[in-house]
Design a protein around this motif. Sequence first.
Motif, PDB file in Angstrom:
ATOM      1  N   HIS A  49      -6.233-118.245  25.545  1.00 14.87           N
ATOM      2  CA  HIS A  49      -6.438-118.957  26.808  1.00 14.87           C
ATOM      3  C   HIS A  49      -7.638-118.397  27.567  1.00 14.87           C
ATOM      4  N   ASP A  50      -7.801-117.075  27.567  1.00 24.11           N
ATOM      5  CA  ASP A  50      -8.969-116.476  28.217  1.00 24.11           C
ATOM      6  C   ASP A  50     -10.253-116.965  27.567  1.00 24.11           C
ATOM      7  N   ALA A  51     -10.257-117.017  26.238  1.00 23.88           N
ATOM      8  CA  ALA A  51     -11.457-117.460  25.533  1.00 23.88           C
ATOM      9  C   ALA A  51     -11.776-118.916  25.853  1.00 23.88           C
ATOM     10  N   VAL A  52     -10.753-119.762  25.891  1.00 18.17           N
ATOM     11  CA  VAL A  52     -10.970-121.177  26.194  1.00 18.17           C
ATOM     12  C   VAL A  52     -11.539-121.342  27.600  1.00 18.17           C
ATOM     13  N   LEU A  53     -10.976-120.643  28.582  1.00 16.94           N
ATOM     14  CA  LEU A  53     -11.462-120.753  29.955  1.00 16.94           C
ATOM     15  C   LEU A  53     -12.907-120.287  30.074  1.00 16.94           C
ATOM     16  N   ARG A  54     -13.256-119.213  29.354  1.00 17.87           N
ATOM     17  CA  ARG A  54     -14.629-118.731  29.424  1.00 17.87           C
ATOM     18  C   ARG A  54     -15.605-119.741  28.819  1.00 17.87           C
ATOM     19  N   VAL A  55     -15.213-120.354  27.708  1.00 18.31           N
ATOM     20  CA  VAL A  55     -16.068-121.361  27.082  1.00 18.31           C
ATOM     21  C   VAL A  55     -16.270-122.539  28.029  1.00 18.31           C
ATOM     22  N   LEU A  56     -15.193-123.003  28.649  1.00 15.36           N
ATOM     23  CA  LEU A  56     -15.304-124.143  29.558  1.00 15.36           C
ATOM     24  C   LEU A  56     -16.124-123.803  30.795  1.00 15.36           C
ATOM     25  N   GLN A  57     -15.992-122.563  31.286  1.00 14.71           N
ATOM     26  CA  GLN A  57     -16.802-122.153  32.427  1.00 14.71           C
ATOM     27  C   GLN A  57     -18.282-122.106  32.066  1.00 14.71           C
ATOM     28  N   THR A  58     -18.579-121.648  30.854  1.00 16.64           N
ATOM     29  CA  THR A  58     -19.968-121.558  30.409  1.00 16.64           C
ATOM     30  C   THR A  58     -20.597-122.932  30.276  1.00 16.64           C
ATOM     31  N   LEU A  59     -19.808-123.896  29.790  1.00 18.58           N
ATOM     32  CA  LEU A  59     -20.327-125.234  29.536  1.00 18.58           C
ATOM     33  C   LEU A  59     -20.028-126.208  30.667  1.00 18.58           C
ATOM     34  N   GLN A  60     -19.619-125.704  31.833  1.00 20.67           N
ATOM     35  CA  GLN A  60     -19.197-126.578  32.927  1.00 20.67           C
ATOM     36  C   GLN A  60     -20.259-127.603  33.323  1.00 20.67           C
ATOM     37  N   PRO A  61     -21.540-127.235  33.407  1.00 25.50           N
ATOM     38  CA  PRO A  61     -22.523-128.258  33.787  1.00 25.50           C
ATOM     39  C   PRO A  61     -22.721-129.323  32.725  1.00 25.50           C
ATOM     40  N   GLU A  62     -22.407-129.006  31.443  1.00 25.13           N
ATOM     41  CA  GLU A  62     -22.704-129.923  30.367  1.00 25.13           C
ATOM     42  C   GLU A  62     -21.496-130.718  29.896  1.00 25.13           C
ATOM     43  N   THR A  63     -20.309-130.391  30.378  1.00 32.05           N
ATOM     44  CA  THR A  63     -19.109-131.049  29.868  1.00 32.05           C
ATOM     45  C   THR A  63     -18.215-131.487  31.008  1.00 32.05           C
ATOM     46  N   ASP A  64     -17.456-132.511  30.753  1.00 29.20           N
ATOM     47  CA  ASP A  64     -16.509-133.022  31.740  1.00 29.20           C
ATOM     48  C   ASP A  64     -15.094-132.555  31.469  1.00 29.20           C
ATOM     49  N   VAL A  65     -14.897-131.714  30.421  1.00 29.97           N
ATOM     50  CA  VAL A  65     -13.561-131.258  30.056  1.00 29.97           C
ATOM     51  C   VAL A  65     -13.095-130.214  31.058  1.00 29.97           C
ATOM     52  N   MET A  66     -11.899-130.379  31.574  1.00 32.19           N
ATOM     53  CA  MET A  66     -11.331-129.435  32.533  1.00 32.19           C
ATOM     54  C   MET A  66      -9.990-128.949  32.003  1.00 32.19           C
ATOM     55  N   LEU A  67      -9.695-127.673  32.248  1.00 36.41           N
ATOM     56  CA  LEU A  67      -8.410-127.099  31.845  1.00 36.41           C
ATOM     57  C   LEU A  67      -7.918-126.248  32.985  1.00 36.41           C
ATOM     58  N   ASP A  68      -6.689-126.490  33.406  1.00 40.32           N
ATOM     59  CA  ASP A  68      -6.117-125.751  34.536  1.00 40.32           C
ATOM     60  C   ASP A  68      -5.955-124.301  34.146  1.00 40.32           C
ATOM     61  N   SER A  69      -6.633-123.413  34.852  1.00 38.11           N
ATOM     62  CA  SER A  69      -6.562-121.988  34.520  1.00 38.11           C
ATOM     63  C   SER A  69      -5.303-121.330  35.017  1.00 38.11           C
ATOM     64  N   SER A  70      -4.619-121.915  35.965  1.00 39.24           N
ATOM     65  CA  SER A  70      -3.337-121.382  36.416  1.00 39.24           C
ATOM     66  C   SER A  70      -2.231-122.000  35.592  1.00 39.24           C
ATOM     67  N   CYS A  71      -1.417-121.178  35.024  1.00 41.18           N
ATOM     68  CA  CYS A  71      -0.418-121.647  34.060  1.00 41.18           C
ATOM     69  C   CYS A  71       0.928-121.784  34.733  1.00 41.18           C
ATOM     70  N   ASN A  72       1.430-122.998  34.844  1.00 42.64           N
ATOM     71  CA  ASN A  72       2.770-123.239  35.359  1.00 42.64           C
ATOM     72  C   ASN A  72       3.651-123.569  34.169  1.00 42.64           C
ATOM     73  N   THR A  73       4.351-122.582  33.679  1.00 44.54           N
ATOM     74  CA  THR A  73       5.063-122.736  32.406  1.00 44.54           C
ATOM     75  C   THR A  73       6.555-122.839  32.639  1.00 44.54           C
ATOM     76  N   GLN A  74       7.163-123.897  32.134  1.00 44.09           N
ATOM     77  CA  GLN A  74       8.621-124.045  32.216  1.00 44.09           C
ATOM     78  C   GLN A  74       9.280-123.068  31.264  1.00 44.09           C
ATOM     79  N   MET A  75      10.207-122.284  31.759  1.00 44.78           N
ATOM     80  CA  MET A  75      10.915-121.296  30.924  1.00 44.78           C
ATOM     81  C   MET A  75      12.230-121.898  30.453  1.00 44.78           C
TER      82      MET A  75
END
Length: 757
Positions: free
Chosen positions: A731-757
């Motif tokens: 998840h850390d790697a995915v968020l970093r990739v998306l942050q790096t490519l933010q100006p070039e991509t429209d893909v968004m991923l919620d960095s705060s994880c609300n996980t049902q237990m």
Amino acid sequence: MEYGDSSLGEYIVRREVLDESRLDVVAQKGTWSIKPTVGDRVKEMLRCSAPRLKDVLLARIPVLAWLPKYSFRENIIGDVISGCSVGIMHLPQGMAYALLASLRPVMGLYSSFYPVLVYFIFGTSRHISLGTFAVISIMVGSVTERLAPDSNFIVNGTNGTESVNIAVRDSSRTQIACSLTVLTGIFQILLGVVRFGFMATYLSEPLIRGYTTASACHVCVSQLKYLFGVKPARFDGPLSLIYTLVEICRLLPQTRVPELVVSVVALSVLIVTKEINDCYRQKLPLPIPIELIVIVTATIITYFCGLHSEYFIDVVGEIPSGLKPPRAPDTTLFSKMIGDAFAVAIVGYAINISLGKTFALKHGYKVDSNQELLASGLCNTIGGFFRCYAVTSSLSRSLVQESTGGKTQVAGIISSVIVLITVLKIGSLFEDLPKAVLSTIVFVNLKGMFKQFMDVPMLWRTNKVDLLVWLVTFVSTILLNLDMGLAVSVSFSMLTVLFKTQLPTYSILGNVPGTELYLDTEAYREAKEIPGIKIFRSSATINFTNAESYLESLQEKSGIDIGKLQTEKKKWEALQRRKQKKEKKREKDEAKKNKLNERKNSQNGVVLSMTDADPNFPDKGQVNWAYHPDSVTLDSDSNTYEEISMVSHQHELGKHSTCISGTHSIILDVSMISSVDTVTVKTLKNIFRDFGEVGVAIYLAGCQACVVEQMERANFFSDTIPKSWLFVSVHDAVLRVLQTLQPETDVMLDSSCNTQM
């Protein structure tokens, strides 16, 4: 970092994206080592003090630790009852299993006495019953018959007939069995000293059960000659079991009816009574000692009815009373039985530790595997000097000892007392015991091993690889004999482990929306791939055996063919070089043409004026040569132009390859890697280099701290592969990739994880 929780079973974690270098700062990774150095270990081993000496003695002689704490009120009654029950079982089983080893029955009684005393002192299991066992007995018997066959002891009779000198043959086989036992014990002691107790883990449960089942078949075939009263020829080597079975079938017309009748009657009584014991074991205070009853009854009937003299029924023969003095083994025989001794040592220890750990887990105490190896070795080494043959624990006797209330190895001492009384006083009373009766006892006690055939359908449903190990072990042991069968079985079992590492499961992971979970997209519908990002995971660690398949699967799963893209890159670069050459040549041609024009104009004395160029301009003037191209300047700047062009072309190629595959980043989930070798490091470096050349960024995620240290020692990280490309989680790697490519991509991923237990 912030934490949140809810009564609905949710959790929220907010923290910064962590790569490995940032993790070292946040978690304050230390550079110290808690592991003692080699020098400190040597000093600790050589340090001598009273507390250390006490710890060593208590560890090596466990009886000193538990006997002073023995509770007579809680344990003595159960130990006495179970000791008597096991002692009664020792008598018939000891004499019967001695026949399997091609030895005199009294050696079975010796083997039920001395090793039990030794194990009482050095053993750590409270419930196993050490002594004779069918599998070990048949392994010892194969050695004694091979090195001392009947053909070596043929003597001529008074009437010209040939006969076997039984006394000399038995004495020779006794010497061979004792030498084998001592060598087996030496192997076990040496393995225990170097702490090789873990080697039993390489003998998997399917292997042991398949091997013991095949051994039970060997035992059955070896006892058929006593049941039918025939004397088949002896066969050695591969397929000896098949040859022996064919020979017995050929001799069936020569079956001696009296011995067959004795066998059928004894077998029927034993089977019926054993079933009664099993059905009513909860109601019976003690199991019916039917084996002892059958032995006593058969001996009395044979003696008073004269079955030996009238019908020539084969009986046990002379059983000497009393204990014999110790005798040194024949060391000249060691070279002829090294392989057999090692096989007996491994199999005996494997059976011993498997039973010991089973009872320890059930009753909540610990069994030391290395100490058990030492205890088994001492039992065999010391027993070999006192005319014992190799021993291990017996499942049937151990179950009786545990079920009748035995709590400690004091039960073993009680059983030894019963065996001692038999050897000293009443052993000679069993001289008229028919061997066929002992054979039926062996047959009945193999019931538990034959029940292991039910493993086949169970393994077919649960694990076909384990089923294959079971079947290969069984077939190889049946066809190749016990020693070679064990070697083939262990080799095949190890090969299955290698195949599992070479053929792991490779998968592409996708994100479960609204969570930080990344699961196999083929196994979970809700796991969705992130556009432009491939997350690749292997189910096994990477090493030299599967590094190549890892790279091939990565290309296949990601849809990026490195070879094809590199070929396209070379074609692209070649095309660009040709274009540059043409452009350079054209510029040079223009420069030469301009120079020729200049020379021509200067020779003709032509002066160009502004009015010549445009009649609207009234003023005249000369040409400003500073605005004309200079060939020297063009040549000097050509290298700079080429470098800029190459960078531009590489950028265009990266965009071109990304457009083809649709992937700009690959995250390798390396959480399954437990260690890295040089091949693994080289493979990962090649992945970073090759994919980087075609415009695809590579990141690592989930690497364990010990693996990171190994990578650092192997100089894996460098300027081209910084440590910041290694992330704590996927998840850390995915968020970093998306942050790096933010100006070039429209893909968004919620960095705060609300996980049902």
